[in-house]
Design a protein around this motif. Structure first.
Motif, PDB file in Angstrom:
ATOM      1  N   ARG A  50       0.839  -1.205   0.000  1.00 17.87           N
ATOM      2  CA  ARG A  50       0.000   0.000   0.000  1.00 17.87           C
ATOM      3  C   ARG A  50       0.861   1.236   0.000  1.00 17.87           C
ATOM      4  O   ARG A  50       1.954   1.251   0.551  1.00 17.87           O
ATOM      5  CB  ARG A  50      -0.899   0.019   1.227  1.00 17.87           C
ATOM      6  N   LYS A  51       0.322   2.262  -0.603  1.00 16.19           N
ATOM      7  CA  LYS A  51       1.018   3.557  -0.575  1.00 16.19           C
ATOM      8  C   LYS A  51       0.964   4.117   0.839  1.00 16.19           C
ATOM      9  O   LYS A  51      -0.049   4.008   1.522  1.00 16.19           O
ATOM     10  CB  LYS A  51       0.354   4.559  -1.522  1.00 16.19           C
ATOM     11  N   VAL A  52       2.049   4.696   1.227  1.00 15.76           N
ATOM     12  CA  VAL A  52       2.103   5.319   2.542  1.00 15.76           C
ATOM     13  C   VAL A  52       1.985   6.824   2.339  1.00 15.76           C
ATOM     14  O   VAL A  52       2.704   7.424   1.552  1.00 15.76           O
ATOM     15  CB  VAL A  52       3.444   4.999   3.253  1.00 15.76           C
ATOM     16  N   THR A  53       1.050   7.413   3.029  1.00 21.12           N
ATOM     17  CA  THR A  53       0.890   8.866   2.926  1.00 21.12           C
ATOM     18  C   THR A  53       1.654   9.514   4.060  1.00 21.12           C
ATOM     19  O   THR A  53       1.533   9.119   5.207  1.00 21.12           O
ATOM     20  CB  THR A  53      -0.591   9.264   3.050  1.00 21.12           C
ATOM     21  N   THR A  54       2.428  10.455   3.697  1.00 19.57           N
ATOM     22  CA  THR A  54       3.205  11.178   4.710  1.00 19.57           C
ATOM     23  C   THR A  54       2.635  12.575   4.867  1.00 19.57           C
ATOM     24  O   THR A  54       2.181  13.181   3.910  1.00 19.57           O
ATOM     25  CB  THR A  54       4.691  11.255   4.339  1.00 19.57           C
ATOM     26  N   THR A  55       2.668  13.044   6.060  1.00 15.80           N
ATOM     27  CA  THR A  55       2.211  14.410   6.311  1.00 15.80           C
ATOM     28  C   THR A  55       3.425  15.248   6.639  1.00 15.80           C
ATOM     29  O   THR A  55       4.291  14.854   7.420  1.00 15.80           O
ATOM     30  CB  THR A  55       1.214  14.453   7.487  1.00 15.80           C
ATOM     31  N   THR A  56       3.513  16.367   6.019  1.00 10.59           N
ATOM     32  CA  THR A  56       4.650  17.266   6.271  1.00 10.59           C
ATOM     33  C   THR A  56       4.195  18.644   6.661  1.00 10.59           C
ATOM     34  O   THR A  56       3.118  19.064   6.496  1.00 10.59           O
ATOM     35  CB  THR A  56       5.552  17.383   5.026  1.00 10.59           C
TER      36      THR A  56
END
Length: 72
Positions: free
Chosen positions: A66-72
């Protein structure tokens, strides 16, 4: 697919093909003890082991990352 579902799918396929655990172990090159532990939900097979078992049963193991969503 959850692990229990994977085990059930492989067991059902083996039963449908009327392949014994002993014969599957022999054909796949996986130890009989390893196969029995896997089917009784006590083992922790590697992806290579799952691939060997699946190939003999005419199945394919696919890994989906799965794609990992990162928050910045």
């Amino acid at each position: 697919m959850h692990f229990n579902e994977l085990i059930n799918t492989i067991k059902n396929r083996r039963d449908a093909l009327k392949v014994t655990q002993e014969k599957l172990a022999e054909l796949s090159g996986v130890g009989l003890r390893t196969l029995k532990q896997f089917e009784s939900r006590k083992g922790n097979p590697t992806l290579l082991t799952l691939q060997k078992i699946s190939e003999v049963l005419g199945m394919e193991v696919c890994l989906k990352i799965r794609k990992v969503t990162t928050t910045t």
